[in-house]
Design a protein around this motif. Structure first.
Motif, mmCIF file in Angstrom:
data_model
loop_
_atom_site.group_PDB
_atom_site.id
_atom_site.type_symbol
_atom_site.label_atom_id
_atom_site.label_comp_id
_atom_site.label_asym_id
_atom_site.label_seq_id
_atom_site.Cartn_x
_atom_site.Cartn_y
_atom_site.Cartn_z
ATOM 1 N N VAL A 135 89.251 -49.793 38.377
ATOM 2 C CA VAL A 135 89.603 -48.385 38.542
ATOM 3 C C VAL A 135 89.126 -47.613 37.315
ATOM 4 N N GLU A 136 88.433 -46.499 37.550
ATOM 5 C CA GLU A 136 87.937 -45.679 36.450
ATOM 6 C C GLU A 136 89.089 -44.865 35.858
ATOM 7 N N ARG A 137 89.109 -44.734 34.551
ATOM 8 C CA ARG A 137 90.227 -44.040 33.913
ATOM 9 C C ARG A 137 90.156 -42.544 34.125
ATOM 10 N N LYS A 138 91.322 -41.906 34.089
ATOM 11 C CA LYS A 138 91.406 -40.460 34.220
ATOM 12 C C LYS A 138 90.902 -39.810 32.937
ATOM 13 N N ARG A 142 90.588 -33.116 33.684
ATOM 14 C CA ARG A 142 90.254 -33.364 35.084
ATOM 15 C C ARG A 142 91.521 -33.778 35.819
ATOM 16 N N HIS A 143 91.526 -33.584 37.138
ATOM 17 C CA HIS A 143 92.675 -33.991 37.940
ATOM 18 C C HIS A 143 92.724 -35.505 38.096
ATOM 19 N N LYS A 144 91.567 -36.110 38.324
ATOM 20 C CA LYS A 144 91.468 -37.563 38.452
ATOM 21 C C LYS A 144 90.325 -38.008 37.541
ATOM 22 N N ALA A 145 89.692 -39.133 37.854
ATOM 23 C CA ALA A 145 88.614 -39.624 36.996
ATOM 24 C C ALA A 145 87.418 -38.674 37.002
ATOM 25 N N ARG A 146 87.097 -38.134 38.174
ATOM 26 C CA ARG A 146 85.918 -37.266 38.284
ATOM 27 C C ARG A 146 86.203 -35.914 38.909
ATOM 28 N N LYS A 147 87.330 -35.792 39.586
ATOM 29 C CA LYS A 147 87.631 -34.535 40.271
ATOM 30 C C LYS A 147 87.998 -33.458 39.262
#
Length: 154
Positions: A135-138, A142-147
């Motif tokens: 799992v990619e870290r937040k 950003r809201h999530k890792a990439r969002k």
């Protein structure tokens, strides 16, 4: 194969790690002191655990004791599958070495001996490859890792 031989394999998937011990027996599988059916409620998870044994046709040849930690149901099932595959590989290597010469093998000889029918079946099914996806870290801001945040015109 001697009755006291125990074959070990470590499996990993996502953030789960499984320690798998194979010994000759009737085919019972114990995971963290519970049966396979008690530990995994989902049929798909049970199927994933049994895949390496079905490919090599060894469902009723070994009693399997497993300790698994970390992650969720899917990651733990994948870790157990990886660990069982590696333990079967250890069984095949040990079985070939004891049937053959008992002298110390060179690395080239050992590598050549490993490519037996069990390894070929497990490798072609893809059970020996460690799935490296994590799992990619937040990230900050950003809201999530990439969002990112939603664009606002005004």
């Amino acid at each position: 194969m001697a009755a006291d031989n125990i074959y070990y394999g470590t499996g990993r998937r996502k953030s789960s790690a499984a320690r798998v011990f194979l010994k000759s027996g009737k085919g019972s599988i114990v995971i963290n002191d519970r049966t396979l059916e008690e530990y995994f409620g989902r049929e798909t998870a049970r199927m994933i655990v049994m895949q390496p044994l079905q490919v090599t046709d060894m469902q009723s040849k070994f009693d399997i004791s497993i300790t698994v930690t970390g992650g969720g149901i899917s990651g733990q099932a994948g870790a157990i599958r990886h660990g069982i595959s590696r333990a079967l590989l250890a069984y095949e290597l040990n079985d070939k070495v004891t049937k053959g010469k008992k002298a110390k093998l060179s690395d080239a000889e050992e590598g050549a001996m490993v490519a037996g029918p069990i390894k070929q079946a497990l490798r072609s099914a893809g059970y020996l490859t460690r799935d490296a996806r994590e799992v990619e870290r937040k990230k900050v801001g950003r809201h999530k890792a990439r969002k990112g945040t939603q664009y606002s015109k005004r």
